[in-house]
Scaffold this active site. Structure first.
Site, PDB file in Angstrom:
ATOM      1  N   HIS A 173       0.819  -1.224   0.000  1.00 35.23           N
ATOM      2  CA  HIS A 173       0.000   0.000   0.000  1.00 35.23           C
ATOM      3  C   HIS A 173       0.850   1.271   0.000  1.00 35.23           C
ATOM      4  O   HIS A 173       0.326   2.367  -0.208  1.00 35.23           O
ATOM      5  CB  HIS A 173      -0.989  -0.010   1.182  1.00 35.23           C
ATOM      6  N   ASP A 201      -0.240  -7.511   1.750  1.00 33.90           N
ATOM      7  CA  ASP A 201       0.282  -6.138   1.748  1.00 33.90           C
ATOM      8  C   ASP A 201       1.808  -6.181   1.859  1.00 33.90           C
ATOM      9  O   ASP A 201       2.386  -5.894   2.909  1.00 33.90           O
ATOM     10  CB  ASP A 201      -0.341  -5.359   2.915  1.00 33.90           C
ATOM     11  N   GLY A 261       2.482   6.632   8.892  1.00 30.62           N
ATOM     12  CA  GLY A 261       3.848   6.990   8.516  1.00 30.62           C
ATOM     13  C   GLY A 261       4.835   5.880   8.822  1.00 30.62           C
ATOM     14  O   GLY A 261       5.939   5.847   8.285  1.00 30.62           O
ATOM     15  N   SER A 276       4.086   2.772   8.136  1.00 30.92           N
ATOM     16  CA  SER A 276       3.759   1.731   7.161  1.00 30.92           C
ATOM     17  C   SER A 276       4.978   1.239   6.402  1.00 30.92           C
ATOM     18  O   SER A 276       5.846   2.038   6.021  1.00 30.92           O
ATOM     19  CB  SER A 276       2.750   2.267   6.142  1.00 30.92           C
ATOM     20  N   GLY A 277       5.007  -0.053   6.151  1.00 33.23           N
ATOM     21  CA  GLY A 277       6.089  -0.634   5.356  1.00 33.23           C
ATOM     22  C   GLY A 277       7.335  -0.965   6.137  1.00 33.23           C
ATOM     23  O   GLY A 277       8.185  -1.719   5.665  1.00 33.23           O
TER      24      GLY A 277
END
Length: 262
Positions: A68, A115, A207, A209-210
């Site tokens: 995402h 994801d 923020g 994320s990942g």
């Protein structure tokens, strides 16, 4: 020949991974705190026109992140980053050459899973005392309830709050699937290809994320067991809504295949 290459790649990745030169401060933190600089040497800042997400260096020229996070055409990664507002010297900025999003990812359904994305860098990072890859877990490995892991990133310090300028870390104990998937927790949104961790006062936030869920193995090495995926829409610290991560161990075959072919 191809099989040999895959095995060599795996051995190389594992042998020099997950051992930071600067030991992270792993005292028990209630909410989160600034990380010791360079103690998570695989942490990446993923940036397009501005910093958008986190990521994890898993080989000198490969970064693991969330699907995402990939919404622009051009990205760079910044390694050995600590204070976003300062040029501190050891940073390495490398453009992303190719992006591989898991084929089953559906950007209209984050809770459907998958994801996860891989980024091939234009050139290999220079590994040193401040830049090193994290280890990948074994395919299918699971984490015990309450296993201590750490989320790291430059996300918001709390829901609606400012983004962190320095790298933050927070202790997030794992919430096993049988608990996380209860009806009054995440219910059917929690899949077996996900890892839940934290909850109450501790969570990732927008923020982050990942970025990685960092868990220390019995061998003393740090493994990227999760990729930060989503939190509750009502807020990052909603009770019984722990942070949800993509379970990296569920995707080892896809990761290995993608890296071997490209």
């Amino acid at each position: 020949m191809e099989l040999t290459f895959v095995l060599l790649l795996f051995v190389t990745t594992v042998s020099g991974c997950g051992l930071p030169s600067y030991q992270p401060n792993t005292g028990r933190v209630v909410n989160g705190e600034e990380a010791r600089p360079y103690s998570w040497p695989w942490q990446v800042s993923l940036e397009s026109f501005f910093p958008t997400c986190g990521g994890t260096l898993i080989a000198p020229d490969w970064v693991l992140t969330a699907a995402h996070c990939i919404i622009f055409h051009t990205y760079r990664v910044v390694l050995a980053e600590h204070d976003m507002n300062k040029e501190e010297g050891p940073e390495q900025s490398i453009m992303v050459d190719k992006m591989f999003i898991h084929p089953k990812w559906n950007d209209n359904c984050v809770s459907c899973g998958y994801d996860i994305a891989l980024l091939k860098l234009q050139k290999s990072a220079v590994t040193n005392d401040k830049v090193q890859p994290a280890c990948l877990p074994q395919h299918g490995a699971t984490l015990a309830h309450n296993y201590p892991c750490y989320v790291t990133g430059w996300g918001r310090l709390y829901s609606g709050g400012p983004r962190a300028t320095t790298l933050q870390q927070a202790l997030l104990p794992v919430v096993e699937h049988s608990v996380c998937s209860k009806n009054d927790w995440w219910g059917s949104s929690a899949k077996t290809t996900m890892v839940c961790a934290g909850g109450e006062s501790k969570s990732a936030c927008h923020g982050d994320s990942g970025g990685p869920l960092n868990c220390k193995g019995r061998d003393g090495r740090w493994y990227v067991e999760g990729v930060t995926s989503f939190v509750d829409g009502r807020g990052c610290n909603t009770p019984r809504r722990p942070t949800v991560f993509t379970h990296v161990a569920s995707f080892i075959p896809w990761i290995s295949e993608t890296m071997a072919r490209n």
